[in-house]
Design a protein around this motif. Sequence first.
Motif, PDB file in Angstrom:
ATOM      1  N   MET A 339      62.379  36.175  31.123  1.00 41.64           N
ATOM      2  CA  MET A 339      61.566  37.298  31.582  1.00 41.64           C
ATOM      3  C   MET A 339      60.415  37.578  30.632  1.00 41.64           C
ATOM      4  SD  MET A 339      62.658  38.032  34.492  1.00 41.64           S
ATOM      5  CE  MET A 339      61.531  39.394  34.747  1.00 41.64           C
ATOM      6  N   ALA A 340      60.620  37.351  29.334  1.00 38.06           N
ATOM      7  CA  ALA A 340      59.502  37.467  28.394  1.00 38.06           C
ATOM      8  C   ALA A 340      58.442  36.413  28.705  1.00 38.06           C
ATOM      9  CB  ALA A 340      60.007  37.308  26.955  1.00 38.06           C
ATOM     10  N   GLY A 427      35.060  47.141  50.795  1.00 33.99           N
ATOM     11  CA  GLY A 427      35.190  46.100  51.804  1.00 33.99           C
ATOM     12  C   GLY A 427      36.645  45.815  52.095  1.00 33.99           C
ATOM     13  N   ALA A 428      36.872  44.835  52.967  1.00 33.43           N
ATOM     14  CA  ALA A 428      38.238  44.524  53.402  1.00 33.43           C
ATOM     15  C   ALA A 428      39.053  43.878  52.296  1.00 33.43           C
ATOM     16  CB  ALA A 428      38.189  43.607  54.625  1.00 33.43           C
ATOM     17  N   ALA A 429      38.434  42.954  51.538  1.00 29.93           N
ATOM     18  CA  ALA A 429      39.157  42.229  50.499  1.00 29.93           C
ATOM     19  C   ALA A 429      39.052  42.980  49.171  1.00 29.93           C
ATOM     20  CB  ALA A 429      38.597  40.822  50.347  1.00 29.93           C
ATOM     21  N   PRO A 430      40.151  43.083  48.411  1.00 33.58           N
ATOM     22  CA  PRO A 430      40.098  43.740  47.103  1.00 33.58           C
ATOM     23  C   PRO A 430      39.220  42.951  46.136  1.00 33.58           C
ATOM     24  CG  PRO A 430      42.363  43.509  47.885  1.00 33.58           C
ATOM     25  CD  PRO A 430      41.509  42.663  48.772  1.00 33.58           C
ATOM     26  N   PRO A 431      38.609  43.603  45.148  1.00 32.19           N
ATOM     27  CA  PRO A 431      37.835  42.880  44.143  1.00 32.19           C
ATOM     28  C   PRO A 431      38.745  42.108  43.202  1.00 32.19           C
ATOM     29  CG  PRO A 431      37.972  45.196  43.573  1.00 32.19           C
ATOM     30  CD  PRO A 431      38.590  45.056  44.939  1.00 32.19           C
ATOM     31  N   VAL A 432      38.157  41.207  42.424  1.00 33.97           N
ATOM     32  CA  VAL A 432      38.940  40.386  41.496  1.00 33.97           C
ATOM     33  C   VAL A 432      39.699  41.261  40.502  1.00 33.97           C
ATOM     34  CG1 VAL A 432      38.786  38.668  39.657  1.00 33.97           C
ATOM     35  CG2 VAL A 432      37.450  38.377  41.745  1.00 33.97           C
ATOM     36  N   THR A 433      39.074  42.355  40.052  1.00 32.85           N
ATOM     37  CA  THR A 433      39.741  43.221  39.081  1.00 32.85           C
ATOM     38  C   THR A 433      41.032  43.819  39.637  1.00 32.85           C
ATOM     39  OG1 THR A 433      38.322  45.052  39.833  1.00 32.85           O
ATOM     40  CG2 THR A 433      37.599  43.804  37.886  1.00 32.85           C
ATOM     41  N   ALA A 434      41.102  44.039  40.949  1.00 32.63           N
ATOM     42  CA  ALA A 434      42.328  44.580  41.546  1.00 32.63           C
ATOM     43  C   ALA A 434      43.473  43.587  41.398  1.00 32.63           C
ATOM     44  CB  ALA A 434      42.090  44.916  43.013  1.00 32.63           C
ATOM     45  N   TYR A 435      43.186  42.307  41.608  1.00 30.98           N
ATOM     46  CA  TYR A 435      44.210  41.283  41.426  1.00 30.98           C
ATOM     47  C   TYR A 435      44.640  41.197  39.966  1.00 30.98           C
ATOM     48  CZ  TYR A 435      43.039  39.677  46.127  1.00 30.98           C
ATOM     49  OH  TYR A 435      42.834  39.605  47.475  1.00 30.98           O
ATOM     50  N   GLN A 436      43.673  41.289  39.065  1.00 35.74           N
ATOM     51  CA  GLN A 436      43.993  41.214  37.643  1.00 35.74           C
ATOM     52  C   GLN A 436      44.875  42.377  37.218  1.00 35.74           C
ATOM     53  OE1 GLN A 436      39.968  41.074  36.177  1.00 35.74           O
ATOM     54  NE2 GLN A 436      39.924  38.836  36.119  1.00 35.74           N
ATOM     55  N   HIS A 437      44.552  43.584  37.686  1.00 29.33           N
ATOM     56  CA  HIS A 437      45.374  44.742  37.356  1.00 29.33           C
ATOM     57  C   HIS A 437      46.763  44.629  37.970  1.00 29.33           C
ATOM     58  CE1 HIS A 437      41.448  47.233  36.725  1.00 29.33           C
ATOM     59  NE2 HIS A 437      41.767  46.498  35.669  1.00 29.33           N
ATOM     60  N   ALA A 438      46.863  44.041  39.157  1.00 30.43           N
ATOM     61  CA  ALA A 438      48.176  43.847  39.780  1.00 30.43           C
ATOM     62  C   ALA A 438      49.032  42.892  38.946  1.00 30.43           C
ATOM     63  CB  ALA A 438      48.008  43.313  41.200  1.00 30.43           C
ATOM     64  N   TYR A 439      48.428  41.810  38.460  1.00 29.55           N
ATOM     65  CA  TYR A 439      49.171  40.887  37.591  1.00 29.55           C
ATOM     66  C   TYR A 439      49.648  41.594  36.326  1.00 29.55           C
ATOM     67  CZ  TYR A 439      48.176  36.506  40.109  1.00 29.55           C
ATOM     68  OH  TYR A 439      48.140  35.487  41.032  1.00 29.55           O
ATOM     69  N   LEU A 440      48.792  42.442  35.748  1.00 33.14           N
ATOM     70  CA  LEU A 440      49.177  43.155  34.531  1.00 33.14           C
ATOM     71  C   LEU A 440      50.305  44.150  34.795  1.00 33.14           C
ATOM     72  CD1 LEU A 440      45.680  43.821  32.892  1.00 33.14           C
ATOM     73  CD2 LEU A 440      47.426  42.184  32.167  1.00 33.14           C
ATOM     74  N   ALA A 441      50.283  44.797  35.958  1.00 33.16           N
ATOM     75  CA  ALA A 441      51.371  45.711  36.308  1.00 33.16           C
ATOM     76  C   ALA A 441      52.695  44.959  36.432  1.00 33.16           C
ATOM     77  CB  ALA A 441      51.036  46.436  37.609  1.00 33.16           C
ATOM     78  N   LEU A 442      52.646  43.795  37.069  1.00 33.74           N
ATOM     79  CA  LEU A 442      53.857  42.973  37.185  1.00 33.74           C
ATOM     80  C   LEU A 442      54.322  42.492  35.812  1.00 33.74           C
ATOM     81  CD1 LEU A 442      52.962  40.816  40.335  1.00 33.74           C
ATOM     82  CD2 LEU A 442      54.451  42.816  40.231  1.00 33.74           C
ATOM     83  N   ALA A 447      58.191  42.626  31.253  1.00 37.69           N
ATOM     84  CA  ALA A 447      58.450  42.885  29.832  1.00 37.69           C
ATOM     85  C   ALA A 447      59.553  43.921  29.659  1.00 37.69           C
ATOM     86  CB  ALA A 447      57.162  43.350  29.146  1.00 37.69           C
ATOM     87  N   ALA A 448      59.524  44.974  30.484  1.00 36.74           N
ATOM     88  CA  ALA A 448      60.575  45.993  30.418  1.00 36.74           C
ATOM     89  C   ALA A 448      61.930  45.400  30.789  1.00 36.74           C
ATOM     90  CB  ALA A 448      60.221  47.156  31.349  1.00 36.74           C
ATOM     91  N   THR A 449      61.951  44.513  31.781  1.00 36.45           N
ATOM     92  CA  THR A 449      63.198  43.855  32.179  1.00 36.45           C
ATOM     93  C   THR A 449      63.734  42.989  31.048  1.00 36.45           C
ATOM     94  OG1 THR A 449      62.400  43.792  34.464  1.00 36.45           O
ATOM     95  CG2 THR A 449      64.287  42.403  33.925  1.00 36.45           C
ATOM     96  N   ALA A 450      62.836  42.268  30.365  1.00 40.85           N
ATOM     97  CA  ALA A 450      63.250  41.426  29.239  1.00 40.85           C
ATOM     98  C   ALA A 450      63.865  42.273  28.133  1.00 40.85           C
ATOM     99  CB  ALA A 450      62.047  40.644  28.711  1.00 40.85           C
TER     100      ALA A 450
END
Length: 488
Positions: A339-340, A427-442, A447-450
């Motif tokens: 998980m880490a 617009g309909a599609a999220p910007p690239v930063t939205a995907y990046q922030h989603a990855y960071l949230a995951l 990290a908390a699970t680890a």
Amino acid sequence: MLSALPTRISQRLVVPVVCVSVTFIAIVDGAITTVALPSIARQFRLTTAALDGVVVVYPVCLAMAIPASAWLVERFGAKRVLLTALAGFLGSSLLCGAAAGLGQLVAYRAVQGVSAGVLFPASTALLFGTFTSAEQVRISRYMIIPQQIAPAAAPVLGGLLVDHLSWRWVFYVNLPVGLPAVVFGTLFLAGDRGSRPGRFDLPGLLLSAGALGTAMFGVSEGPNRGWTSPTVLVSLVLGAVLLATAVAVELRTAHPLLRLGLFTDRLFRDTNLINLVGLVPIMGALYLSPLFLQQAQGRTALESGLTTFPEAFGVLLTVQIVGVLYARVGPRLIVGCGMAGVSAVLVLLATCDTDTGLWTFRGYMFLFGAAIGCFFIPTTVASLATVDRSDLAQATMLNTVVRQTGGALAPAAVTTALVLGTPPGAGAAPPVTAYQHAYLALAAIAAATAAFTFTVPDGPARAAARGGTAAAGRPALRRRRRERIDAR
């Protein structure tokens, strides 16, 4: 002549063959249907959005059927329940392919979901009831193969069937694999007569099935309708109320449908909590990555599939190493380090943008697969290490509830993160930063699970994997503890 056949093939070969077939069919069916939705919409002259019920009814009915699976296995035996559920799944697949309208298709998908809700726990109970804890790690190294190949191959197979035959073959394709499995299992699986698990707990079924079904509907529809939608809010609140009521009722029932006393064992409780939370970043990333490739980078579906596919190779490589190390170092270090690693790779994925090359992304996906390969087998085997064999059906059923819930939360969490990261009018599609922030949230969830995983005491799991006696007294202790809880 046929009566002598079952004695000629070891159950250690027969059981994995049947379970692999069941797992492969169920996973492919869950992943392949979405590919056919545009073609189904054209056939019935509907919008793709109008077919939402075809997708949602499957996990909802699956969740509602799971609570009854353990009682059915205990009462009628794993072989009879598994083969009956598989026959029901195949029959409903045939009916789905022959559906003349949307209403019929939704109804038959509901039957598929109910059958799958019984298939998964019955298959797991049969598999882990055949092998000892020391053997379960070894056999799981091979069982993981269809679990990784099926979701990767399903979109490609679905595209070929829809393009060259019709959408109906997305459902018919279950039959060539499933029918031989039914015949093989009927001939060679050793039968058991089941036992007398007590009177069927109808209130427990109604409450737990209602809770899981409504909650699953709310979680599945939340990203589409919005979390503030009245329908979604009512479903989530009603699901929570029914779940709390189900827990209160089951703890006071002499022979409960849900044997919640199993959660008094710390190893079983902690590994299930790890499964619930850990699946969110794992399944979330597998859901998010194709969206990033196709929407943010403008890749085709084929390019997306070929780019995320290296994840499966990473998993298959790591599970072979995990099988060797499990008894030596224990699940705590393996899952914690895995998980880490998941968290670290998700941080790398958060650096990707529109200029990131496909081979770079493929490398990250391979590393991601190598990290999550440390998760699946150890958490499953460790969760059952101290469970009495008489409680195996109940334990696998509860495991399935947890995994299905974690799997449903993953896309909901991702979609919510994308919506929050998309500014109004973008617009309909999220910007690239939205995907990046989603990855960071995951990555933060991983990290908390680890961190939590490193606190789990895994001595009994290591002893069981070595075939030792350290955990020998635990099943009897748990049985006495459960009897005291039930007596209250």
